[in-house]
Design an enzyme around this catalytic site. Structure first.
Site, mmCIF file in Angstrom:
data_model
loop_
_atom_site.group_PDB
_atom_site.id
_atom_site.type_symbol
_atom_site.label_atom_id
_atom_site.label_comp_id
_atom_site.label_asym_id
_atom_site.label_seq_id
_atom_site.Cartn_x
_atom_site.Cartn_y
_atom_site.Cartn_z
ATOM 1 N N ASP A 1 -17.897 -12.424 -21.320
ATOM 2 C CA ASP A 1 -18.421 -12.438 -19.952
ATOM 3 C C ASP A 1 -19.931 -12.650 -19.928
ATOM 4 O O ASP A 1 -20.439 -13.551 -19.256
ATOM 5 C CB ASP A 1 -18.067 -11.136 -19.229
ATOM 6 C CG ASP A 1 -16.585 -10.842 -19.255
ATOM 7 O OD1 ASP A 1 -15.803 -11.809 -19.339
ATOM 8 O OD2 ASP A 1 -16.206 -9.666 -19.196
ATOM 9 N N GLY B 1 0.822 -1.201 0.000
ATOM 10 C CA GLY B 1 0.000 0.000 0.000
ATOM 11 C C GLY B 1 0.854 1.247 0.000
ATOM 12 O O GLY B 1 2.053 1.202 0.283
ATOM 13 N N HIS C 1 7.588 -7.533 -3.628
ATOM 14 C CA HIS C 1 6.271 -7.938 -4.146
ATOM 15 C C HIS C 1 6.387 -9.260 -4.916
ATOM 16 O O HIS C 1 6.727 -9.263 -6.099
ATOM 17 C CB HIS C 1 5.705 -6.854 -5.068
ATOM 18 C CG HIS C 1 5.231 -5.632 -4.351
ATOM 19 N ND1 HIS C 1 3.946 -5.498 -3.882
ATOM 20 C CD2 HIS C 1 5.890 -4.495 -4.001
ATOM 21 C CE1 HIS C 1 3.816 -4.327 -3.282
ATOM 22 N NE2 HIS C 1 4.980 -3.708 -3.338
ATOM 23 N N LYS D 1 -10.887 -12.748 -15.541
ATOM 24 C CA LYS D 1 -11.185 -12.949 -16.958
ATOM 25 C C LYS D 1 -10.787 -14.338 -17.448
ATOM 26 O O LYS D 1 -11.559 -15.014 -18.132
ATOM 27 C CB LYS D 1 -10.464 -11.881 -17.795
ATOM 28 C CG LYS D 1 -10.853 -11.861 -19.262
ATOM 29 C CD LYS D 1 -12.221 -11.247 -19.441
ATOM 30 C CE LYS D 1 -12.600 -11.104 -20.885
ATOM 31 N NZ LYS D 1 -13.880 -10.377 -21.058
ATOM 32 N N GLU E 1 3.966 -11.019 -5.957
ATOM 33 C CA GLU E 1 2.815 -11.190 -6.843
ATOM 34 C C GLU E 1 3.036 -10.648 -8.242
ATOM 35 O O GLU E 1 2.318 -11.027 -9.171
ATOM 36 C CB GLU E 1 1.578 -10.527 -6.213
ATOM 37 C CG GLU E 1 1.578 -9.006 -6.177
ATOM 38 C CD GLU E 1 2.245 -8.435 -4.931
ATOM 39 O OE1 GLU E 1 1.877 -7.318 -4.519
ATOM 40 O OE2 GLU E 1 3.144 -9.096 -4.379
ATOM 41 N N CYS F 1 5.392 -6.003 1.617
ATOM 42 C CA CYS F 1 5.758 -4.588 1.514
ATOM 43 C C CYS F 1 5.168 -3.799 2.691
ATOM 44 O O CYS F 1 5.574 -3.995 3.820
ATOM 45 C CB CYS F 1 5.341 -4.033 0.165
ATOM 46 S SG CYS F 1 6.171 -2.473 -0.250
ATOM 47 N N TYR F 2 4.185 -2.937 2.461
ATOM 48 C CA TYR F 2 3.536 -2.254 3.588
ATOM 49 C C TYR F 2 2.962 -3.284 4.556
ATOM 50 O O TYR F 2 2.927 -3.048 5.768
ATOM 51 C CB TYR F 2 2.419 -1.327 3.091
ATOM 52 C CG TYR F 2 1.675 -0.627 4.210
ATOM 53 C CD1 TYR F 2 2.193 0.533 4.791
ATOM 54 C CD2 TYR F 2 0.469 -1.124 4.698
ATOM 55 C CE1 TYR F 2 1.521 1.163 5.847
ATOM 56 C CE2 TYR F 2 -0.213 -0.505 5.728
ATOM 57 C CZ TYR F 2 0.321 0.649 6.308
ATOM 58 O OH TYR F 2 -0.342 1.274 7.341
#
Length: 520
Positions: A234, A59, A177, A376, A179, A86-87
């Site tokens: 979708d 963040g 990070h 998605k 991710e 991180c944060y």
């Protein structure tokens, strides 16, 4: 099995721009997870959600700031593994007795390298490919003293506590990070975390299909459902899934707003009528939409007009079919997340989602959104489970407002006709060169300027257009596709020769961020 019966992982969001990527990493491991803003995660919420593990996101805040986002203290008493990123690492240290300091020359942004300490850690099993591992850092503040019970397992030049852990309590914290794709081996770290947390990895599309069908039946009962069918992947997957659940109780309405691509309406209507035998209303409302959009150039105004008209059209057709109890939409999880601010206030709106935010009270209908837990690529996987044609499942994303947001400035029928032809040539070129499946999304935007040209010794004064093609994993970040100069030259020549009204072609090489994928 409902989602509540799966092992569930809670991601507490502290406002990182890449929090969704944490969820993507976990879903790829067949782990069910949900993202919730920190200020909505109360003690009661934790008891109800009953997570098997928790991740604190990154963040933009500082733990020193007034009103800095904090997790509930009770999260540390759940007895489940926690990973701070991180944060998330900084706030974990701050809450548990460590110290965090402001930057002062120790900030790191971008590529960095973490080296391991001698002691072993299950979280890092097989993670270090060599004597150091590339990661992506993005921090100003840094941990200066780890909390009691924690040890150091990895360091970087500006982060002496890059990887820390309290093994006894199953608390883990990293300053980088894992991710993002700029941490090449980040998926392995995520895999290790969910393994040591004891997840079964039972979140599959086959299981989701059965659960979703039961949830639809439970929600709808014997009510009538009207489905907003845009022709995109979708809404099409949502329609087929709902039809499998409730059959003739569903009526689809395909609204042709005059903003579709060349031949698209005939293709979509034909597929659903011929292959799925769905009750389908083909509503040609092009005059209505284009009339209301006449003279409008602001992109947000365009979106709001289109979204409002969609509701009006569905409302009218619901009345004509004797009333409907539910409106079905193809809302996805990223749409839902982006509509909620981690700070509890209004989110910074990049662009509005026409299918998020509820319905006017006058409609007196409830929403059915069976895809709102999916990303998605998970929707595509569900479409394959449901037997939709691969050629349809693999289509590039197409926005609900259609060509309206690929026509910056005022929309006219002339510009839309030119845009359709140019887009058809461009996509034909991409398919002819075997590149379609390598690209996340490709389209043409017609620009609100005319340029001088020379064709056949005559002066022309026609529109310029921009080609756009991007690669992406999830649509959250994107980079331009590296076409060869030969391809671009050949495509520009075809468009100028075959599409009256265009005399100049450009290629958009902007990444996301700072740009968006669409032009408006």
């Amino acid at each position: 099995m409902s989602t509540s019966e799966h092992d569930r992982l809670l991601i507490i969001d502290f406002g990182s721009q890449v929090t969704q990527l944490i969820a993507r990493r976990l879903r790829e491991l067949n782990v069910y997870c949900e993202i919730h803003p920190f200020n909505m995660v109360t003690d009661a919420f934790l008891r109800d959600f009953a997570p098997k593990a928790v991740i604190f996101s990154g963040g933009p805040s500082s733990v020193f700031a007034e009103g800095a986002p904090m997790p509930p203290k009770s999260v540390f008493d759940l007895g489940v593994p926690i990973l701070g990123i991180c944060y998330g690492q900084q706030v974990m240290m701050h809450c548990l007795g460590g110290k965090v300091e402001r930057g002062h020359g120790t900030a790191e942004f971008g590529r960095a390298y973490v080296t391991p300490e001698a002691r072993r850690l299950a979280l890092l099993e097989g993670w270090f490919a060599a004597d150091r591992e590339q990661v992506w850092m993005s921090h100003g503040d840094h941990v200066s003293e780890i909390a009691p019970g924690f040890d150091v397992y990895g360091t970087s030049p500006n982060a002496p506590f890059a990887i820390t852990a309290d093994i006894d309590r199953n608390f883990y914290a990293v300053q980088f990070h894992p991710e993002v794709h700029h941490t090449p081996n980040g998926a392995k770290l995520c895999e290790n975390f969910v393994r040591l947390a004891g997840f079964k990895g039972d979140w599959t599309m086959g299981a989701y299909r059965e659960e979703a069908i039961q949830r639809i039946r439970d929600q709808v009962g014997d009510g009538k459902v009207i489905c907003a069918l845009s022709g995109g992947v979708d809404s099409s997957v949502a329609a087929v899934l709902i039809h499998e659940a409730i059959g003739a109780q569903l009526t689809c309405v395909y609204v042709d707003h005059g903003l579709m691509r060349k031949g698209e309406s005939a293709q979509v209507v034909g597929m659903f009528r011929e292959h799925y035998n769905l009750p389908l209303i083909h509503a040609d409302e092009s005059d209505l939409f284009l009339g209301k959009l006449e003279g409008v150039s602001d992109p947000e105004t365009k979106r709001k007009i289109i979204g409002g008209l969609f509701i009006d059209v569905f409302e009218r057709h619901a009345r004509e079919m004797g009333g409907a109890d539910f409106l079905a939409q193809g809302t996805l999880y990223p749409d839902v997340i982006e509509s909620v601010s981690f700070s509890g206030g209004p989110s910074v709106t990049i662009k509005s989602h026409h299918n998020v935010g509820g319905l006017p009270e006058r409609m007196n209908m409830q929403l059915v959104e069976p895809l709102r837990e999916l990303f998605k690529d998970e929707v595509r996987a569900l479409g394959r489970e449901l037997g939709l044609p691969p050629s349809f499942i693999g289509r590039h994303p197409f926005p609900g407002p259609g060509l309206a947001i690929r026509c910056p400035g005022e929309i006219t029928r002339e510009k839309l006709d030119i845009l359709r032809e140019a887009d058809a040539v461009y996509i034909d070129q991409i398919r002819k060169h075997g590149l379609y499946d390598d690209i996340w999304q490709a389209f043409v935007a017609i620009l609100p300027v005319r340029t001088v040209g020379v064709m056949g010794d005559y002066r022309t004064y026609d529109y310029a257009c921009a080609l756009r093609a991007v690669t992406s994993v999830d649509g959250m970040t994107a980079d331009y596709f590296p076409f060869s100069h030969e391809f671009l030259g050949e495509t520009a020549t075809r468009i100028i020769n075959e599409v009256p009204g265009i005399n100049r072609v450009t290629y958009d090489i902007t990444s996301k961020p700072p740009g968006t994928i669409e032009w408006e």
